[in-house]
Write a protein that holds these residues in place. Sequence first.
Motif, short mmCIF file in Angstrom:
data_model
loop_
_atom_site.label_atom_id
_atom_site.label_comp_id
_atom_site.label_asym_id
_atom_site.label_seq_id
_atom_site.Cartn_x
_atom_site.Cartn_y
_atom_site.Cartn_z
N LEU A 10 42.50 54.26 45.49
CA LEU A 10 42.78 54.09 46.91
C LEU A 10 44.19 53.59 47.18
CD1 LEU A 10 41.41 54.21 49.73
CD2 LEU A 10 40.74 51.84 49.38
N THR A 11 44.66 52.63 46.36
CA THR A 11 45.93 51.97 46.64
C THR A 11 47.07 52.37 45.71
OG1 THR A 11 45.46 50.09 45.19
CG2 THR A 11 44.71 49.93 47.49
N GLY A 12 46.73 52.94 44.56
CA GLY A 12 47.77 53.26 43.59
C GLY A 12 48.23 52.07 42.79
N VAL A 13 47.52 50.96 42.89
CA VAL A 13 47.86 49.74 42.13
C VAL A 13 46.96 49.70 40.90
CG1 VAL A 13 47.98 47.23 42.18
CG2 VAL A 13 48.57 48.54 44.23
N LYS A 14 47.56 49.56 39.73
CA LYS A 14 46.81 49.56 38.47
C LYS A 14 45.95 48.30 38.33
CE LYS A 14 48.55 53.35 36.82
NZ LYS A 14 47.72 54.52 36.75
N ALA A 15 44.87 48.43 37.56
CA ALA A 15 43.91 47.35 37.38
C ALA A 15 44.57 46.10 36.79
CB ALA A 15 42.75 47.81 36.50
N ARG A 19 44.60 42.33 38.43
CA ARG A 19 44.14 41.12 37.74
C ARG A 19 45.25 40.07 37.70
NH1 ARG A 19 41.44 45.19 34.75
NH2 ARG A 19 43.12 45.28 33.20
N TYR A 20 46.49 40.50 37.52
CA TYR A 20 47.62 39.57 37.54
C TYR A 20 47.76 38.93 38.92
CZ TYR A 20 52.42 37.88 37.73
OH TYR A 20 53.53 37.09 37.92
N TRP A 21 47.65 39.73 39.98
CA TRP A 21 47.76 39.19 41.34
C TRP A 21 46.70 38.13 41.61
CZ3 TRP A 21 48.71 44.24 44.66
CH2 TRP A 21 50.01 44.70 44.41
N GLU A 22 45.51 38.31 41.02
CA GLU A 22 44.45 37.31 41.18
C GLU A 22 44.92 35.94 40.67
OE1 GLU A 22 40.53 38.25 39.65
OE2 GLU A 22 40.92 40.37 40.05
N GLY A 36 29.93 40.84 36.03
CA GLY A 36 31.30 40.38 35.97
C GLY A 36 32.33 41.38 36.46
N ARG A 37 31.86 42.52 36.98
CA ARG A 37 32.79 43.51 37.52
C ARG A 37 33.28 43.07 38.89
NH1 ARG A 37 28.76 48.36 36.32
NH2 ARG A 37 27.62 46.91 37.61
N ARG A 38 34.56 43.29 39.12
CA ARG A 38 35.16 42.91 40.39
C ARG A 38 34.71 43.84 41.50
NH1 ARG A 38 38.32 41.57 36.28
NH2 ARG A 38 39.68 39.74 36.44
N LEU A 39 34.42 43.24 42.66
CA LEU A 39 34.06 44.01 43.85
C LEU A 39 34.99 43.58 44.97
CD1 LEU A 39 30.17 43.76 43.68
CD2 LEU A 39 31.61 45.71 43.06
N TYR A 40 35.67 44.53 45.55
CA TYR A 40 36.68 44.27 46.57
C TYR A 40 36.15 44.64 47.95
CZ TYR A 40 39.84 43.99 42.58
OH TYR A 40 40.44 43.65 41.40
N SER A 41 36.35 43.73 48.90
CA SER A 41 35.97 43.98 50.29
C SER A 41 37.14 44.66 51.00
CB SER A 41 35.64 42.67 50.99
OG SER A 41 36.82 41.88 51.12
#
Length: 107
Positions: A10-15, A19-22, A36-41
Amino acid sequence: MYTIGQIEDLTGVKAHVLRYWEEVVPGFTPRKDMSGRRLYSQREVDLILRLKYLITEKKFTAEGAGRQIIEEAQAVQDNADLISQIRDCRQILTDLYVGLSNKNTSS
């Protein structure tokens, strides 16, 4: 809710970037499911797109982009507080006007 793979598409930002931005962007913490899988709103999608814009177009660092978003959120809150105060003042003035109008018509 979106998975990290869907967010990449959707965004073109790699996984690995997400994770680094988190780690470096306060308030950017997607939920995790039982596995443990990430879910984004949608809120996180909007945040990711804003971070991407600030980093790629405006040349912010990830940390700087996070601080910019916090400042923007604070400005929005300040404006909301100001609007609320203006509405309160308007209600007081309206009540005064109605009270004075009623007093003048009953005399």
